[in-house]
Write a protein that holds these residues in place. Structure first.
Motif, PDB file in Angstrom:
ATOM      1  N   ILE A 308       0.727  -1.224  -0.055  1.00 26.51           N
ATOM      2  CA  ILE A 308       0.035   0.022  -0.060  1.00 26.51           C
ATOM      3  C   ILE A 308       0.992   1.275   0.204  1.00 26.51           C
ATOM      4  N   LYS A 309       1.576   1.477   0.880  1.00 26.04           N
ATOM      5  CA  LYS A 309       2.571   2.608   0.971  1.00 26.04           C
ATOM      6  C   LYS A 309       3.688   2.545  -0.068  1.00 26.04           C
ATOM      7  N   MET A 310       4.046   1.458  -0.477  1.00 27.08           N
ATOM      8  CA  MET A 310       5.006   1.140  -1.466  1.00 27.08           C
ATOM      9  C   MET A 310       5.148  -0.094  -2.195  1.00 27.08           C
ATOM     10  N   MET A 311       5.145  -0.130  -3.257  1.00 27.90           N
ATOM     11  CA  MET A 311       5.085  -1.355  -4.273  1.00 27.90           C
ATOM     12  C   MET A 311       6.038  -1.058  -5.504  1.00 27.90           C
ATOM     13  N   LEU A 312       6.582  -1.983  -6.038  1.00 30.31           N
ATOM     14  CA  LEU A 312       7.492  -1.959  -7.054  1.00 30.31           C
ATOM     15  C   LEU A 312       6.537  -2.046  -8.162  1.00 30.31           C
ATOM     16  N   GLY A 313       6.789  -0.799  -9.244  1.00 33.77           N
ATOM     17  CA  GLY A 313       5.942  -0.887 -10.452  1.00 33.77           C
ATOM     18  C   GLY A 313       4.537  -0.206 -10.517  1.00 33.77           C
ATOM     19  N   HIS A 314       3.750  -0.151 -11.347  1.00 36.28           N
ATOM     20  CA  HIS A 314       2.443   0.332 -11.380  1.00 36.28           C
ATOM     21  C   HIS A 314       1.477  -0.175 -10.652  1.00 36.28           C
ATOM     22  N   ASP A 315       1.549  -1.564 -10.679  1.00 38.85           N
ATOM     23  CA  ASP A 315       0.404  -2.299 -10.115  1.00 38.85           C
ATOM     24  C   ASP A 315       1.271  -3.425  -9.325  1.00 38.85           C
ATOM     25  N   PHE A 322       8.270  -8.984  -4.635  1.00 40.25           N
ATOM     26  CA  PHE A 322       8.441  -8.054  -3.555  1.00 40.25           C
ATOM     27  C   PHE A 322       7.019  -7.618  -2.777  1.00 40.25           C
ATOM     28  N   GLY A 323       5.967  -7.538  -3.750  1.00 39.08           N
ATOM     29  CA  GLY A 323       4.867  -6.885  -2.825  1.00 39.08           C
ATOM     30  C   GLY A 323       4.266  -8.093  -1.975  1.00 39.08           C
ATOM     31  N   GLU A 324       4.238  -9.267  -2.605  1.00 38.63           N
ATOM     32  CA  GLU A 324       3.586 -10.433  -1.543  1.00 38.63           C
ATOM     33  C   GLU A 324       4.983 -11.165  -0.669  1.00 38.63           C
ATOM     34  N   GLY A 325       6.008 -11.663  -1.478  1.00 35.92           N
ATOM     35  CA  GLY A 325       7.237 -12.134  -0.743  1.00 35.92           C
ATOM     36  C   GLY A 325       7.692 -11.445   0.273  1.00 35.92           C
ATOM     37  N   PHE A 326       8.405 -10.435  -0.201  1.00 38.83           N
ATOM     38  CA  PHE A 326       8.877  -9.484   0.835  1.00 38.83           C
ATOM     39  C   PHE A 326       7.829  -9.220   2.094  1.00 38.83           C
ATOM     40  N   ASN A 327       6.657  -8.899   1.701  1.00 37.54           N
ATOM     41  CA  ASN A 327       5.704  -8.502   2.821  1.00 37.54           C
ATOM     42  C   ASN A 327       5.643  -9.841   3.486  1.00 37.54           C
ATOM     43  N   ASP A 328       5.606 -11.190   3.066  1.00 39.38           N
ATOM     44  CA  ASP A 328       5.615 -12.195   3.770  1.00 39.38           C
ATOM     45  C   ASP A 328       6.760 -12.475   4.695  1.00 39.38           C
ATOM     46  N   TYR A 329       7.871 -12.113   4.326  1.00 43.82           N
ATOM     47  CA  TYR A 329       8.961 -12.458   5.144  1.00 43.82           C
ATOM     48  C   TYR A 329       8.887 -11.236   6.334  1.00 43.82           C
ATOM     49  N   ILE A 330       8.512 -10.127   6.001  1.00 41.52           N
ATOM     50  CA  ILE A 330       8.177  -9.095   7.194  1.00 41.52           C
ATOM     51  C   ILE A 330       7.156  -9.500   8.297  1.00 41.52           C
ATOM     52  N   THR A 331       6.150 -10.260   7.575  1.00 43.72           N
ATOM     53  CA  THR A 331       5.121 -10.808   8.504  1.00 43.72           C
ATOM     54  C   THR A 331       5.694 -11.941   9.396  1.00 43.72           C
ATOM     55  N   ILE A 332       6.572 -12.716   9.036  1.00 43.87           N
ATOM     56  CA  ILE A 332       7.002 -13.867   9.589  1.00 43.87           C
ATOM     57  C   ILE A 332       7.759 -13.352  10.754  1.00 43.87           C
ATOM     58  N   ILE A 333       8.786 -12.449  10.418  1.00 45.27           N
ATOM     59  CA  ILE A 333       9.818 -12.086  11.599  1.00 45.27           C
ATOM     60  C   ILE A 333       9.143 -11.284  12.576  1.00 45.27           C
ATOM     61  N   ASN A 334       8.038 -10.501  11.920  1.00 44.77           N
ATOM     62  CA  ASN A 334       7.314  -9.547  13.226  1.00 44.77           C
ATOM     63  C   ASN A 334       6.462 -10.683  14.019  1.00 44.77           C
ATOM     64  N   LEU A 335       6.117 -11.801  13.392  1.00 44.14           N
ATOM     65  CA  LEU A 335       5.257 -12.737  14.231  1.00 44.14           C
ATOM     66  C   LEU A 335       6.129 -13.431  15.396  1.00 44.14           C
ATOM     67  N   ALA A 336       7.492 -13.667  14.783  1.00 43.27           N
ATOM     68  CA  ALA A 336       8.582 -14.063  15.778  1.00 43.27           C
ATOM     69  C   ALA A 336       8.743 -12.964  16.883  1.00 43.27           C
ATOM     70  N   THR A 432      10.708   1.663  -8.562  1.00 45.56           N
ATOM     71  CA  THR A 432      11.129   0.775  -9.549  1.00 45.56           C
ATOM     72  C   THR A 432      12.049  -0.181  -9.035  1.00 45.56           C
ATOM     73  N   VAL A 433      12.006  -1.242  -9.837  1.00 49.15           N
ATOM     74  CA  VAL A 433      13.164  -2.308  -9.544  1.00 49.15           C
ATOM     75  C   VAL A 433      14.622  -1.527  -9.404  1.00 49.15           C
ATOM     76  N   ASP A 434      14.937  -0.774 -10.422  1.00 48.19           N
ATOM     77  CA  ASP A 434      16.044   0.189 -10.275  1.00 48.19           C
ATOM     78  C   ASP A 434      16.295   0.823  -9.110  1.00 48.19           C
ATOM     79  N   ASP A 435      15.273   1.503  -8.418  1.00 51.06           N
ATOM     80  CA  ASP A 435      15.152   2.235  -7.164  1.00 51.06           C
ATOM     81  C   ASP A 435      15.663   1.046  -6.005  1.00 51.06           C
ATOM     82  N   PHE A 436      14.924   0.096  -6.072  1.00 53.58           N
ATOM     83  CA  PHE A 436      15.247  -1.193  -5.172  1.00 53.58           C
ATOM     84  C   PHE A 436      16.635  -1.477  -5.179  1.00 53.58           C
TER      85      PHE A 436
END
Length: 499
Positions: A308-315, A322-336, A432-436
């Motif tokens: 929501i606050k940030m994603m790579l690309g127009h959609d 990144f939008g789902e996979g990196f969010n999932d990693y942030i999810t699991i480490i915050n659950l820990a 963008t991916v280049d920003d990443f």
């Protein structure tokens, strides 16, 4: 002379009045009525037409719940003379010919009933349909509002005319408002998929203060699955939500709502699902609240940042790794970090749900561009790919940043830099991916980072962990090509993931 002056003033007033009417700001005013017993919601919509001969509305969205026969939901549509009505059921178009009418209003009913003799289909009949039944109403605005076909972006208002006064009420735009008869407004462009109404005699609303942000927990009080939902979510408000706000160093939210209600269905158990709204997440629950539901709640609420606050690309489909996979990693480490997931839960999710399923997948190596076409039609194979690819790469990247900096920096530092970059961009500019890659170059070799993304995230080649070094707290062994993660010695997740 005096008479002539009065006439001139009257004429000017009439001209000004006509001009003001023609120039009035566009509006749509919804007035809702429900008796608390039936499956029918009555809707009256008064609106401006801006001198048009006709107004075209489109009702419903088959992509939101698969309601193909939309006129099973909206019924008894009517206007008053001299206006006339034309329905195009195939295209869900409702046309009102005004015929010179000075006041424009359309009335209709929303039917929330379902066939008790037909097995409930979770994704279509329950999760996304309007729930209007004895003692319970839950629905998003796409279930009952009209989509306009012009570019007017009117001011839209909502209020309740008839409702059971003893019922608990909640709306997701002004959650502190407890009186349904009070009107609230917002612009049309801001209301797509974001307004959620809950009303019922089995509803509980609790308010929490999470680091200065008002949080609302809206649940059913009793359900057929034996859940104590308010009790289930206490750890989220006491631990998980503070953890993820600290992770991002961000409390810039007007409020947040978590709405979880038990499904009304005719099967013993049909799972769970949900959807995001602005500043909130809605879950429809058709089972006992358990480990999977804890994860789903954490993952979806974590999207407040990545997604929501940030994603790579127009959609979101552009770079879902990144939008789902990196969010999932942030999810699991915050659950820990918040102790909602213990060591066993964390390792099980990494190994059984990700490493094992991904490395055993027959399509794990398909190109990123081929995922979108089969995302919904073959979700079990293609839909899960970006989640698993992204999470595994985020775990790998986190380890490499820690090693390269001798533990001074982590993936969190890189993501905070990316978040800061997003805030410097204009609203219509994208990350963008280049920003990443540019942000990541402060922590790792830029060329290697670009090659990793191209090779593993875009081309789809799985990361080979055979000769990859991880931080001392982790160990990976490879069995039949499948990595298996473990903690070494007395390693503590709370010390690895702390902020």
């Amino acid at each position: 002379m005096k008479t002539n002056k009065i006439k001139i003033i009257i004429i000017l007033l009439l001209i000004f009045s006509s001009f003001s009417y023609a120039q009035q700001n566009p509006f749509m005013d919804y007035v809702l009525s429900w008796d608390g017993e039936s499956s029918i919601l009555e809707v009256e919509l008064t609106y401006s037409v801006s001198q048009k001969d006709s107004t075209v509305f489109i009702f419903g969205d088959p992509d939101f719940g698969g309601q193909n026969d939309i006129f099973n939901t909206i019924k008894n549509i009517r206007v008053s003379k001299p206006e006339e009505l034309r329905l195009d059921e195939a295209n869900r178009r409702i046309t009102v010919f005004h015929n010179g009418a000075k006041k424009n209003k359309i009335s209709y009913e929303i039917d929330g009933s379902f066939n008790v003799d037909k097995p409930t289909v979770a994704s279509q009949t329950e999760l996304f349909r309007p729930v209007i039944t004895k003692g319970m109403l839950t629905m998003v605005n796409i279930h009952f509002t009209m989509k306009i076909t012009d570019e007017s972006n009117p001011l839209v208002s909502f209020s309740w005319h008839k409702y059971p006064e003893n019922f608990t009420y909640f709306n997701s735009v002004q959650p502190s408002q407890k009186n349904p008869s009070m009107r609230f407004t917002d612009n049309y462009d801001k209301l797509s998929h974001i307004l959620y109404f809950v009303m019922g005699d089995n509803i509980d609303v609790k308010e929490y203060n999470v680091m200065g942000v008002p949080y609302y927990c809206v649940t059913t009080i009793e359900d057929r699955y034996g859940n104590d939902l308010q009790g289930n979510f206490i750890p989220f408000f006491e631990s998980y939500f503070p953890s993820i706000h600290r992770f991002w160093n961000d409390t810039d939210f007007p409020f947040y709502s978590l709405t979880v209600t038990a499904l009304q269905n005719n099967q013993k158990e049909i799972g769970a699902g949900g959807f995001g709204i602005k500043n909130g997440f809605v879950m429809k629950l058709g089972k006992k609240f358990d480990t999977r539901e804890k994860y789903v709640t954490a993952h979806e609420t974590s999207h407040s940042w990545i997604g929501i606050k940030m994603m790579l690309g127009h959609d979101s489909f552009d770079n879902q790794w990144f939008g789902e996979g990196f969010n999932d990693y942030i999810t699991i480490i915050n659950l820990a970090n918040s102790k909602i997931f213990e060591k066993e839960d964390f390792l099980n999710y990494m190994n059984e749900d990700n490493f094992k399923k991904h490395y055993k997948s027959e399509i794990k190596g398909v190109h990123n561009d081929s995922i979108a076409a089969k995302y919904w039609t073959d979700y079990a194979n293609y839909g899960v790919l970006p989640y698993k690819r992204g999470l595994i790469y985020a775990f790998y990247l986190d380890n490499q940043i820690r090693l390269a900096s001798n533990g001074k920096f982590t993936l969190r530092n890189m993501l905070l830099d990316l978040h800061a970059l997003r805030r410097t961009k204009k609203h219509d500019e994208i990350l963008t991916v280049d920003d990443f890659i540019d942000v990541g170059a402060a922590y790792l070799d830029k060329k290697e980072l670009a090659e990793q993304i191209a090779q593993h995230m875009i081309e789809g080649q799985p990361i080979d962990f055979t000769n990859i070094k991880l931080i001392d707290e982790f160990d990976i062994e490879i069995n039949d090509g499948v990595p298996k993660l473990s903690l070494t010695g007395n390693s503590d997740l709370l010390k690895i993931y702390r902020w």
